[in-house]
Write an enzyme that holds these catalytic residues in place. Structure first.
Site, mmCIF file in Angstrom:
data_model
loop_
_atom_site.group_PDB
_atom_site.id
_atom_site.type_symbol
_atom_site.label_atom_id
_atom_site.label_comp_id
_atom_site.label_asym_id
_atom_site.label_seq_id
_atom_site.Cartn_x
_atom_site.Cartn_y
_atom_site.Cartn_z
ATOM 1 N N GLU A 134 1.154 -1.109 -0.264
ATOM 2 C CA GLU A 134 0.024 0.199 0.462
ATOM 3 C C GLU A 134 0.739 1.242 -0.028
ATOM 4 O O GLU A 134 2.001 1.193 0.895
ATOM 5 C CB GLU A 134 -0.663 -0.215 1.618
ATOM 6 N N ASP A 191 -5.619 9.224 10.321
ATOM 7 C CA ASP A 191 -4.666 8.782 10.608
ATOM 8 C C ASP A 191 -3.898 9.168 11.900
ATOM 9 O O ASP A 191 -3.981 10.617 12.231
ATOM 10 C CB ASP A 191 -3.249 9.414 9.441
#
Lengths: 277, 414
Positions: free
Chosen positions: A50, A61
Site C-alpha cells: 500500500e 491517521d
C-alpha cells in the site's frame, strides 16, 4: 478486473499463510529514498504494497502517518510523482500488487477519470480512499471500474450487520478490516476480537480479509496471521522511516527491509506453529 | 411558496446542497453519523425537545436578543453618503445583538441544541474544536451546565492569540488540548477532534461549531442558529412593518450567517450579503475567502469550496479574526453562492479593524473581529442605499476576547 491481487492471495493460500501488506507513504522522507524503500519491500517479504498518497489533512491517521505525510509534502511530493513512482516500480516488478491509499481531495483535484486512467497505466491495482464511503463513491467508482482498478473498502468494529452489506456492495480486491475504532497506529485489538471479527466478515463475503491498525510487532502480526488472509503493517514502518530520517541515516531502505523481513518471517510460520501447538 | 421550490428545503436525503455537502468520513464514523441523523430527526419531531431548547434559550442564553437601531452608525454613514454625493442618503441600520447572548456570541445557540441531543442519545463525553475560542467557551459552558466532561481541541497558534478564552474554558472545567499539527489553527483542531471522535465513538458526542462537517451537521447547526433570523424577521416586521432590504453577516464556516439568512431565503425581495475575510487582501494569497479564492473540494466530511493548491492540498487561511481563519465554508453557503441567491463579498483585516474602531466610537459597542467584517461591508454598502431602506446585520460576537489582538494590530502594548 486486474488479477495481480487474486493471484497473490491464491499463492499465499497455497502456502497456507497470510499475506503481508506493508504501508509506506510515497515521498517519505523524500522521493528518491521512498522509491528505494518501495523497491526493497518485495524481496524483504512484502506480498502486497500500500502506497500512501500524502495529504495535508489526514484526519483518519495517527501521529506517525500524519508526520510521514508532512515529511513527504515538505519535499514537494505531488500526485503525479506518486504515479511515476508506481510506474518505475512496475517496470522491475510485474507481480506485486500495488494499492494506492489516501484521501479523496487530491484525487478530485487531479480529476477522478484522469486519475483512474493514469493510475491503471502506471501499473496500479487498486485504491483505498479513506474518506469516501459508499454513499459518496459514485464520483470515483465508475472510473476505477472502467480502468480495471480494484476499490478496496474498509470495515470497522462499528460496521454492524445493518451496515456491512452497504460496505461490501462494489468492494473488490480484498476487505480491509480496521481492527480498532480509532486512527492508524492506535493500540492493538486482541487476537480473540480479531478472530471473531474475521469469522463474522467471512460469513458475508468471499473477499480475502486483511487486518490492520495497531499492528506493530512480528508477534502481533503472527497472532493475526493465524486468522486473517492478510496482515497490514503501516505506522510501525513509517515511524522507523521518520526516526531514520531524523538521524539522516543513509541506509533507510535496508533498515525498513530488515523490519519487513522480521514481520514476514513471523507471518510465514504463524499457522504452522499454531497447528503444532 | 410551495415546498418544492423553497430554497429552505435542503439538504437532500444524503445531505447534499446541490453539488455540495454530503458525508465524506471514514467508515468507522459512518454508522455514528447515520445514528446521529436518525436521533436528530426524532428530536426535531419531539415537542418536548423543542420545549426544552426554547426554555434554555429564554432563561439561560437570554433570548430573544435585541434588534437594535444603530442610529449613530446610520447617521454617520448618511454623512458619508452625502460626502460621496450618493443620491439615496444611506440606509437605516439595525444590529441583531447576538453578542449579548450568554458567553458573548451566537455560538451558544447551537451548543444548547447539540448538548440536548447528546443527552437524548445517552452520550457521556463532549468534544469540540474551536478557532477564536467562542465555540469552545460555549461548548464548555453547556458541558458544565449538563455535568458532562468536555475536551476542546484548539490550534496552538489560536491558543496564543486567544488567551482569555482559553482561561474561560478551563474555568468552566474543560480540558483544552493544544493542536500542534499543520497550520495550528481551526482546521487542524477539527482534524484532531475528528480523530478523537473516531477513537471514542461509543460514548462521545462531537459538538461541531459551524455549519460544516458531514451531514447532518450543516443542516442541524443551521436549524439551531436559525433562531437568529426567525427572531430578526419578527422584530423588524414589528418595528418597521416591512422586511429588510439587506441582510449582512460575516462568514468563516458560516453558522451565524446561515442562521440569519435561512428564515429569509424565500423572501425574494431580501438581498443577502455574506462577508468573507480577505485578510491581507485576496491578491496577497493570505486570506480566508474560500468562495472568492477557492475551488470545490472535500475536507472535514463535506464537499465545499476550499482554499487549496492545484494538487488538492489544503492551503493555510489567514485572517486577523481567529473565528474566520478557516480554509473552507459551510456547504449550504457554497450552494447559495453557486445559485446566486446570496452575494458574497470580502473585507480585509484593515477594513475590519476600521469598522471595529468605528462601532466602539459611535455606538459604544465593542464588536468581535468576526462581525467587524460584516460592519466593514455595511460601511461600503449603506451609503449607496436609500434612506428608507433597511439593513439588518448580525452582530454575532462581542469583542472582549479580541482586545489583545486589536491592541497588537494598533501597536499598543497592554
Amino acid at each position: 478486473m486486474n488479477d495481480r491481487l487474486s493471484a497473490r492471495f491464491a499463492a499465499c493460500r497455497a502456502d497456507n499463510r497470510a499475506a503481508l501488506v506493508t504501508f509506506v507513504t510515497a515521498g517519505d522522507p523524500d522521493l528518491e529514498t521512498s522509491a528505494a524503500i518501495l523497491a526493497a519491500l518485495p524481496a524483504a517479504g512484502a506480498d502486497i504494497i500500500e502506497i500512501g498518497m500524502p495529504f495535508t489533512d489526514p484526519m483518519a491517521d495517527g501521529a506517525a502517518i500524519q508526520a510521514g505525510n508532512l515529511r513527504s509534502l515538505a519535499g514537494g511530493t505531488r500526485l503525479r510523482d506518486v504515479l511515476a513512482m508506481v510506474q518505475a516500480f512496475r517496470a522491475t516488478d510485474a507481480d506485486t500488487p500495488l494499492i494506492l491509499m489516501g484521501y479523496f481531495n487530491p484525487i478530485l483535484a487531479y480529476g477522478p477519470d484522469r486519475f483512474a486512467a493514469d493510475a491503471a497505466a502506471a501499473g496500479l491495482d487498486g485504491t483505498i480512499v479513506v474518506d469516501l464511503p459508499p454513499e459518496e463513491a459514485d464520483e470515483l467508482v465508475p472510473h476505477l471500474g472502467a480502468h480495471g482498478l480494484h476499490l478496496v473498502r474498509l470495515a470497522t468494529p462499528t460496521t454492524d450487520v445493518a451496515r456491512l452489506p452497504r460496505v461490501l456492495e462494489g468492494a473488490s480486491g480484498f476487505l480491509y478490516y480496521v481492527a480498532v475504532a480509532g486512527v492508524t497506529g492506535a493500540n492493538a485489538a486482541t487476537a480473540t476480537d480479531i478472530a471473531a471479527a474475521v469469522a463474522r466478515l467471512k460469513a458475508s463475503t468471499a473477499l480475502p480479509i486483511a487486518v490492520g491498525f495497531g499492528v506493530r510487532s512480528p508477534e502481533q502480526a503472527a497472532a493475526i496471521a493465524v486468522h486473517a488472509d492478510a496482515v497490514v503493517v503501516g505506522s510501525a514502518l513509517v515511524d522507523a522511516i521518520g526516526a531514520a530520517a531524523a538521524e539522516r541515516a543513509n541506509d533507510i531502505p535496508a533498515r525498513v527491509g530488515a523490519q519487513v523481513a522480521a514481520l514476514a518471517g513471523a507471518i510465514r510460520t504463524a499457522r504452522h506453529q499454531e497447528a503444532a501447538a | 411558496m410551495n415546498i418544492a421550490t423553497s430554497l429552505r428545503a435542503g439538504p437532500d436525503a444524503n445531505g447534499h446542497f446541490g453539488a455540495f455537502g454530503g458525508r465524506y468520513v471514514a467508515e468507522t464514523l459512518m454508522p455514528l453519523i447515520l445514528e446521529l441523523e436518525a436521533a436528530y430527526e426524532a428530536a426535531k419531531a419531539d415537542p418536548a425537545f423543542k420545549a426544552e431548547f426554547d426554555d434554555l434559550m429564554t432563561h439561560y442564553v437570554g433570548r430573544p436578543s435585541p434588534l437594535y437601531f444603530a442610529e449613530r452608525l446610520t447617521h454617520h454613514l448618511a454623512k458619508v453618503a452625502a460626502a460621496q454625493g450618493q443620491p439615496g442618503g444611506g440606509a437605516k441600520i439595525y444590529l441583531k445583538r447576538d453578542e449579548l447572548n450568554h458567553t458573548g456570541a451566537h455560538k451558544i445557540n447551537n451548543c444548547i441544541g447539540q448538548i440536548l441531543l447528546a443527552k437524548r442519545m445517552g452520550k457521556t463525553r463532549i468534544i469540540a474544536e474551536t478557532g477564536a475560542g467562542q465555540h469552545g467557551v460555549a461548548t464548555a459552558t453547556v458541558a458544565a451546565r449538563f455535568g458532562l466532561p468536555c475536551t476542546i481541541y484548539m490550534g496552538s497558534r489560536d491558543i496564543a492569540r486567544q488567551a482569555p478564552n482559553v482561561f474561560r474554558m478551563k474555568l468552566l472545567g474543560a480540558e483544552v488540548r493544544a493542536v500542534e499539527s499543520g497550520s495550528k489553527t481551526l482546521k487542524d483542531a477539527m482534524n484532531d477532534a475528528l480523530r478523537d471522535w473516531v477513537t471514542n465513538v461509543h460514548d462521545t458526542f462531537y459538538i461541531i461549531g459551524t455549519a460544516a462537517g458531514p451531514h447532518p451537521y450543516p443542516a442541524m447547526v443551521r436549524d439551531f442558529q436559525s433562531v437568529i433570523g426567525t427572531e430578526a424577521r419578527e422584530q423588524i416586521l414589528a418595528r418597521e412593518g416591512k422586511l429588510p432590504d439587506l441582510l449582512v453577516a460575516a462568514i468563516g464556516g458560516g453558522s451565524n450567517a446561515i442562521g440569519l439568512f435561512h428564515p429569509f431565503l424565500d423572501d425574494s425581495s431580501v438581498r443577502m450579503v455574506g462577508v468573507e475575510a480577505s485578510g491581507h487582501g485576496l491578491e496577497s494569497g493570505a486570506h480566508a475567502a474560500s468562495l472568492a479564492g477557492g475551488r470545490p473540494g472535500v475536507l472535514h466530511g463535506n464537499k465545499t469550496m476550499l482554499l487549496q493548491d492545484e494538487d488538492g492540498q489544503i492551503t493555510e487561511a489567514h485572517s486577523i479574526s481567529a473565528g474566520l481563519d478557516y480554509p473552507g465554508i459551510g456547504p449550504e453557503h457554497a450552494w447559495l453562492h453557486a445559485i446566486g441567491r446570496v452575494e458574497y463579498q470580502a473585507a480585509t483585516d484593515d477594513e475590519a479593524l476600521e469598522a471595529f474602531k468605528l462601532l466602539c466610537a459611535i455606538e459604544g459597542i465593542i464588536p468581535a473581529l468576526e462581525p467587524s467584517h460584516a460592519l466593514a461591508a455595511i460601511a461600503r454598502m449603506a451609503p449607496t442605499m436609500a434612506a428608507d431602506q433597511l439593513i439588518v446585520a448580525n452582530l454575532c460576537g462581542r469583542g472582549d476576547k479580541d482586545i489583545f489582538t486589536v491592541a497588537e494590530a494598533l501597536g499598543v502594548t497592554l
